[in-house]
Design an enzyme around this catalytic site. Structure first.
Site, short mmCIF file in Angstrom:
data_model
loop_
_atom_site.label_atom_id
_atom_site.label_comp_id
_atom_site.label_asym_id
_atom_site.label_seq_id
_atom_site.Cartn_x
_atom_site.Cartn_y
_atom_site.Cartn_z
N HIS A 283 -2.88 -0.98 -3.10
CA HIS A 283 -3.96 -0.04 -3.01
C HIS A 283 -3.68 1.02 -3.91
O HIS A 283 -2.71 1.89 -3.60
CB HIS A 283 -4.25 0.18 -1.56
CG HIS A 283 -4.40 -0.98 -0.64
ND1 HIS A 283 -4.04 -0.90 0.57
CD2 HIS A 283 -4.98 -2.23 -0.98
CE1 HIS A 283 -4.40 -2.03 1.22
NE2 HIS A 283 -4.99 -2.83 0.45
N ASP B 264 -4.36 -5.02 5.88
CA ASP B 264 -4.93 -5.70 4.65
C ASP B 264 -3.69 -6.82 4.64
O ASP B 264 -2.64 -6.50 4.47
CB ASP B 264 -4.90 -5.01 3.77
CG ASP B 264 -5.69 -5.65 2.58
OD1 ASP B 264 -6.47 -6.44 2.82
OD2 ASP B 264 -5.42 -5.35 1.29
N SER C 71 0.92 -0.90 0.08
CA SER C 71 -0.14 -0.02 -0.14
C SER C 71 0.98 1.17 0.12
O SER C 71 1.82 1.46 -0.83
CB SER C 71 -1.11 -0.19 1.04
OG SER C 71 -1.82 0.89 0.94
#
Length: 355
Positions: A198, A295, A171
Site C-alpha cells: 500500500h 487486507d 502495508s
C-alpha cells in the site's frame, strides 16, 4: 535519531504523544506547539525532521490555514484526523491517519503504538530520500553468515512442490521490512516474487529504485501482460491492481487493471491473492507482512484451502501487527514466522539452499 515537533491544542494529547515518542530509541521530542502560529515559529527555528500535528490546530486558526500548510510546508508532517473524518489528499510530505484514542492506552499498547508511530515517521521522512531509510530492527543473517533464528523442518506435505511464484502483501512499515526480506532472499531465487505494498503514487518508483540498490536484486514495477522472470521482484504500481492470467507459452503473465478498490485499497493484496488462486492455485506461496487493517486475510485463507503455502509475520517482528494478525486469527496461516525466518523458509519450500 528523528527529531519530532508536536502540534496540538490539547496539553493532555501532547503529553501522551510525548510519552509515546520517548519510548522509542529512534525518536526525540524537539518541542511542542499549542497553536498554528506557534507551530510555524517553532518549525522555522527548530528545524525538526518531522512534525506530528492534529488537524484541529489548523481549523481553529483561520479557514485557509490548513490548505496553506499542506501546500507550502517542506517538513514531512503526520496529521491526525478524527475517527471517520474524510481522508484528505496526500502529498510527498503529508500523511493523514485517524487519531487514536490515546487516553485509553495501556502501558503495553503505548509500547506497541510507539513502535508503529516510529516506523510511520521513518517512512514519511524518507519518502524523498530513501537511501536514508533505517533498516529493520530484525536482521536475517549474522555477520558470520549464520542465521539469527533457525526455523523448524518443513513438513513433507509441502516439500518437492513445483511452486511458480511468491506473493507478498504488506502495508505500514513495509519499506524497512521489505529491505530485510529481500536481503534475506538474496540472489538467484528460483521463483518470481510479486509484492503489493500500500503506497502513494509519488513513492513507488523511489521505493523500487532504493530496494534494487540496497538489496542488490532486480526490482521492477510490474508491467501489463509481461512475463515474470525467476529471481526478479515485481511491485504493483500505485493505483493499479496486480493480477495474473494464464498464458500458454509462458505459463502465466502479469495483468494490471483499474478495477474498483477492494476495501478502499488499490492496489489490494486480496485482489492479487484472489487472482493467484485462479491462475496458480496450490502452486504458489503467499506471505503477509506488517501492516494496518486486514487486507489479504480473506484470500490468504482461500489460498490455504486450495493447498498453497501461507506464511504470516509474527507479532514481535511486525511494525504493525494488523494484516498478519487478521490472517492468523481466521486460520489463514500454514506457519507464523518472524521476519528474519521467512526468507529461509521460502528457500526450503523451493528445495534449494540460499546462495
Amino acid at each position: 535519531m528523528i527529531s519530532v515537533l508536536l502540534a496540538d491544542s490539547s496539553a493532555v494529547n501532547r503529553s501522551l504523544l510525548k510519552e509515546i515518542i520517548l519510548k522509542s530509541e529512534k525518536l526525540s521530542c524537539l518541542g511542542e506547539a499549542a497553536s498554528y502560529s506557534e507551530l510555524k515559529a517553532l518549525s522555522n527555528r527548530l528545524k525538526p525532521n518531522v512534525i506530528i500535528a492534529d488537524k484541529s490546530i489548523f481549523d481553529s486558526e483561520r479557514a485557509s490555514s490548513f490548505s496553506e500548510y499542506c501546500n507550502n510546508s517542506e517538513i514531512p508532517t503526520l496529521i491526525f484526523i478524527s475517527q471517520g473524518e474524510k481522508n484528505y489528499y496526500s502529498s510527498k510530505n503529508i500523511k493523514f491517519i485517524e487519531k487514536p484514542k490515546l487516553i485509553t492506552f495501556s502501558s503495553e499498547k503505548l509500547d506497541e503504538y510507539s513502535k508503529g508511530l516510529c516506523q510511520i515517521l521513518m517512512d514519511l521522512k524518507c519518502n524523498l530520500l530513501l537511501e536514508n531509510h533505517p533498516n529493520s530492527l530484525y536482521s536475517t543473517v549474522k555477520e558470520d553468515g549464520s542465521l539469527v533464528n533457525p526455523i523448524p523442518s518443513l513438513s513433507k506435505d509441502f516439500s518437492n512442490r513445483k511452486y511458480k511464484a511468491v506473493l507478498v502483501g504488506v502495508s505500514t512499515g513495509g519499506p524497512g521490512a521489505l529491505l530485510e526480506f529481500l536481503k534475506g532472499i538474496g540472489q538467484n531465487f528460483p521463483l518470481p516474487i510479486f509484492i503489493t505494498q500500500h503506497i502513494d503514487s509519488f513513492f513507488d518508483k523511489n521505493l523500487i529504485n532504493w530496494l534494487s540498490k540496497e538489496a542488490k536484486l532486480p526490482v521492477h514495477l510490474a508491467e501489463n501482460n509481461a512475463k515474470a522472470l525467476p529471481g526478479h521482484v515485481y511491485f504493483a504500481p500505485s493505483d493499479q491492481h496486480l493480477t495474473f492470467i494464464p498464458y500458454p507459452e509462458d505459463d502465466f503473465h502479469m495483468i494490471l487493471n483499474h478495477d474498483a478498490p477492494v476495501n478502499f485499497l488499490r492496489p489490494a493484496v486480496d485482489k492479487m491473492f484472489e487472482s493467484a488462486a485462479k491462475v496458480l492455485g496450490q502452486n504458489c506461496i503467499a506471505v503477509i507482512l506488517t501492516g494496518m487493517g486486514a487486507d489479504g486475510s480473506k484470500e490468504c485463507l482461500h489460498l490455504k484451502k486450495l493447498g498453497a503455502y501461507t506464511i504470516t509475520q509474527d507479532k514481535d517482528s511486525s511494525v504493525i501487527y494488523g494484516m498478519p494478525k487478521a490472517a492468523f486469527e481466521i486460520g489463514a496461516s500454514c506457519e507464523v514466522l518472524s521476519l528474519n525466518q521467512i526468507p529461509e523458509r521460502l528457500w526450503s519450500l523451493v528445495g534449494a539452499n540460499r546462495s
